[in-house]
Design a protein around this motif. Structure first.
Motif, PDB file in Angstrom:
ATOM      1  N   GLU A 172     -12.947  -5.391   3.930  1.00 37.25           N
ATOM      2  CA  GLU A 172     -12.829  -6.377   2.847  1.00 37.25           C
ATOM      3  C   GLU A 172     -13.975  -6.213   1.837  1.00 37.25           C
ATOM      4  OE1 GLU A 172     -13.062 -10.516   4.005  1.00 37.25           O
ATOM      5  OE2 GLU A 172     -11.616 -11.024   2.430  1.00 37.25           O
ATOM      6  N   HIS A 173     -13.642  -6.355   0.565  1.00 37.02           N
ATOM      7  CA  HIS A 173     -14.638  -6.376  -0.506  1.00 37.02           C
ATOM      8  C   HIS A 173     -14.239  -7.516  -1.444  1.00 37.02           C
ATOM      9  CE1 HIS A 173     -16.324  -2.367   0.501  1.00 37.02           C
ATOM     10  NE2 HIS A 173     -15.078  -2.114   0.884  1.00 37.02           N
ATOM     11  N   PRO A 174     -15.220  -8.198  -2.071  1.00 41.85           N
ATOM     12  CA  PRO A 174     -14.841  -9.310  -2.954  1.00 41.85           C
ATOM     13  C   PRO A 174     -13.984  -8.856  -4.138  1.00 41.85           C
ATOM     14  CG  PRO A 174     -17.257  -9.084  -2.750  1.00 41.85           C
ATOM     15  CD  PRO A 174     -16.652  -7.998  -1.936  1.00 41.85           C
ATOM     16  N   ARG A 175     -14.257  -7.655  -4.625  1.00 45.35           N
ATOM     17  CA  ARG A 175     -13.476  -7.130  -5.759  1.00 45.35           C
ATOM     18  C   ARG A 175     -13.012  -5.719  -5.396  1.00 45.35           C
ATOM     19  NH1 ARG A 175     -16.422  -7.762 -11.265  1.00 45.35           N
ATOM     20  NH2 ARG A 175     -14.581  -8.834 -11.991  1.00 45.35           N
ATOM     21  N   ILE A 176     -11.720  -5.512  -5.482  1.00 43.87           N
ATOM     22  CA  ILE A 176     -11.155  -4.194  -5.142  1.00 43.87           C
ATOM     23  C   ILE A 176     -10.407  -3.673  -6.366  1.00 43.87           C
ATOM     24  CG2 ILE A 176      -9.544  -2.933  -3.647  1.00 43.87           C
ATOM     25  CD1 ILE A 176     -10.064  -5.071  -1.490  1.00 43.87           C
ATOM     26  N   GLY A 177     -10.784  -2.485  -6.816  1.00 45.36           N
ATOM     27  CA  GLY A 177     -10.131  -1.877  -7.987  1.00 45.36           C
ATOM     28  C   GLY A 177      -9.299  -0.683  -7.545  1.00 45.36           C
ATOM     29  N   VAL A 178      -8.006  -0.715  -7.870  1.00 43.60           N
ATOM     30  CA  VAL A 178      -7.103   0.332  -7.394  1.00 43.60           C
ATOM     31  C   VAL A 178      -6.615   1.190  -8.566  1.00 43.60           C
ATOM     32  CG1 VAL A 178      -5.024   0.819  -6.035  1.00 43.60           C
ATOM     33  CG2 VAL A 178      -6.293  -1.296  -5.631  1.00 43.60           C
ATOM     34  N   ALA A 179      -6.681   2.496  -8.382  1.00 45.43           N
ATOM     35  CA  ALA A 179      -6.071   3.451  -9.323  1.00 45.43           C
ATOM     36  C   ALA A 179      -5.333   4.476  -8.467  1.00 45.43           C
ATOM     37  CB  ALA A 179      -7.138   4.121 -10.181  1.00 45.43           C
ATOM     38  N   ALA A 180      -4.554   5.342  -9.113  1.00 42.98           N
ATOM     39  CA  ALA A 180      -3.718   6.266  -8.331  1.00 42.98           C
ATOM     40  C   ALA A 180      -3.884   7.699  -8.790  1.00 42.98           C
ATOM     41  CB  ALA A 180      -2.248   5.861  -8.448  1.00 42.98           C
ATOM     42  N   GLN A 181      -3.692   8.605  -7.865  1.00 48.35           N
ATOM     43  CA  GLN A 181      -3.504  10.025  -8.214  1.00 48.35           C
ATOM     44  C   GLN A 181      -2.325  10.074  -9.183  1.00 48.35           C
ATOM     45  OE1 GLN A 181      -2.709  12.260  -4.672  1.00 48.35           O
ATOM     46  NE2 GLN A 181      -2.351  14.176  -5.771  1.00 48.35           N
ATOM     47  N   THR A 182      -2.437  10.853 -10.235  1.00 49.97           N
ATOM     48  CA  THR A 182      -1.441  10.798 -11.321  1.00 49.97           C
ATOM     49  C   THR A 182      -0.030  11.190 -10.894  1.00 49.97           C
ATOM     50  OG1 THR A 182      -2.065  13.053 -11.922  1.00 49.97           O
ATOM     51  CG2 THR A 182      -3.105  11.260 -13.167  1.00 49.97           C
ATOM     52  N   THR A 183       0.091  11.922  -9.791  1.00 48.85           N
ATOM     53  CA  THR A 183       1.422  12.430  -9.396  1.00 48.85           C
ATOM     54  C   THR A 183       2.038  11.676  -8.227  1.00 48.85           C
ATOM     55  OG1 THR A 183       0.278  14.103  -8.095  1.00 48.85           O
ATOM     56  CG2 THR A 183       1.082  14.776 -10.255  1.00 48.85           C
ATOM     57  N   GLN A 184       1.493  10.506  -7.904  1.00 52.08           N
ATOM     58  CA  GLN A 184       2.106   9.723  -6.834  1.00 52.08           C
ATOM     59  C   GLN A 184       3.358   9.003  -7.352  1.00 52.08           C
ATOM     60  OE1 GLN A 184       1.542   9.420  -3.553  1.00 52.08           O
ATOM     61  NE2 GLN A 184       0.061  11.078  -3.805  1.00 52.08           N
ATOM     62  N   ALA A 185       4.257   8.689  -6.424  1.00 59.67           N
ATOM     63  CA  ALA A 185       5.451   7.917  -6.796  1.00 59.67           C
ATOM     64  C   ALA A 185       5.004   6.498  -7.124  1.00 59.67           C
ATOM     65  CB  ALA A 185       6.437   7.909  -5.630  1.00 59.67           C
TER      66      ALA A 185
END
Ligand code: SF4
Length: 309
Positions: A172-185
């Motif tokens: 757990e983290h108070p703030r979680i930032g998510v991004a993706a590999q460009t070629t994921q579905a």
């Protein structure tokens, strides 16, 4: 849809089917398929620099064996790490790399040719923004993929997730930032983001969608294609992430999906009793490879049709 509907010889599907005399076999191409602008430009740059002098590429330029053989024939070397480079010119692929790696190349006095796709730069900027704003960065992608190594290479703390189990292993983290590999579905990425939100209801979860448009276009066109086809052929390198994702997308809509690297992989038995064949290809697949696969599909499907009449 970009449908190539050149009719072929009518086929008889079993002895009790007489209406088949009016049926035709169709090979349908997905509305979006094959090489994206990022890979195409990177290959052109590699060929240009290979003609100018000795060149090393950092990692695989594309996950496609026919393109890699063409570069090998020009004497282009591939290094997995900057320390292995023996030429004075090093090329960074469309998948990009980290600032830390670029700093190492500069320290070694290497002449760097940057072929990083602009849409990979967008993903890098998203990761930088998330880290700067105090989020714990989570990348949805393949841990060992060169693009993911580049996206995370400047971070001291981060996580890479792909499957549900990976999310269960997160802290757990108070703030979680998510991004993706460009070629994921993109559906898969959204599913992972939802799972992270469910698992950490007290955390602030921010998602920046970095799946690139060519990938999204190919995935939605592949789904549409698979819904219309009895058999789908997906052309691309075995280790190409976006090709594997296209296979998975097609398999959700069609039960007969085959992944091939070249025309030699296409099998005649796949077309027995089939009238509509779909064709798509990953973003690193050259047009001539797709054309040869299509030509073989037509040839084999026609032979199968002749054999059954
Ligand atoms: S798949 Fe997307 S991010 Fe990767 S090179 Fe092609 S356009 Fe760029």
């Amino acid at each position: 849809m970009d449908g190539d509907v050149r009719p072929m010889k009518a086929r008889k599907r079993g002895s009790n089917v007489t209406a088949c005399a009016t049926e035709t076999i169709r090979v349908i191409r997905a509305a979006h398929l094959g090489m994206c602008f990022g890979v195409r430009d990177a290959i052109a740059l590699a060929l240009e620099h290979a003609d100018a002098g000795p060149l090393t590429i950092l990692g695989d330029l594309v996950h496609n064996p026919s393109v890699l053989s063409a570069l090998e024939a020009k004497g282009v070397a591939v290094a997995q790490d900057v320390a292995e480079v023996k030429t004075t010119t090093l090329m960074v692929t469309a998948h990009g790399t980290s600032e830390r790696t670029l700093a190492r190349t500069r320290a070694l006095g290497l002449n760097v040719v940057e072929a990083t796709c602009p849409l990979v730069h967008v993903a890098h900027r998203a990761v930088t923004t998330l880290a700067r704003d105090g989020y714990h960065v989570v990348i949805v992608g393949r841990r060992d993929h060169v693009e993911v190594r580049g996206l995370t290479g400047d971070l001291d703390r981060f996580d890479v997730v792909l499957e549900d189990d990976d999310v269960l292993a997160l802290e757990e983290h108070p703030r979680i930032g998510v991004a993706a590999q460009t070629t994921q579905a993109v559906e898969k990425v959204r599913h992972v983001v939802d799972l992270i939100k469910q698992r950490f209801p007290r955390s602030e979860v921010r998602f920046i969608d970095t799946v690139c448009k060519p990938t999204k276009d190919r995935q939605s066109a592949a789904a549409e294609l698979a819904r219309q086809s009895e058999v789908v052929i997906v052309v691309g390198g075995r280790s190409s992430n976006n090709t594997r994702e296209l296979v998975n997308t097609c398999a959700r809509h069609c039960t007969r999906v085959h992944h091939v690297q070249t025309d030699a992989d296409v099998r005649p038995e796949w077309f027995d009793g089939v009238n509509v064949i779909g064709l798509t290809a990953g973003t690193s697949t050259p047009g001539d490879v797709i054309d040869r696969v299509e030509a073989r599909i037509r040839r084999l499907a026609e032979q199968e049709a002749s054999a059954s009449t």
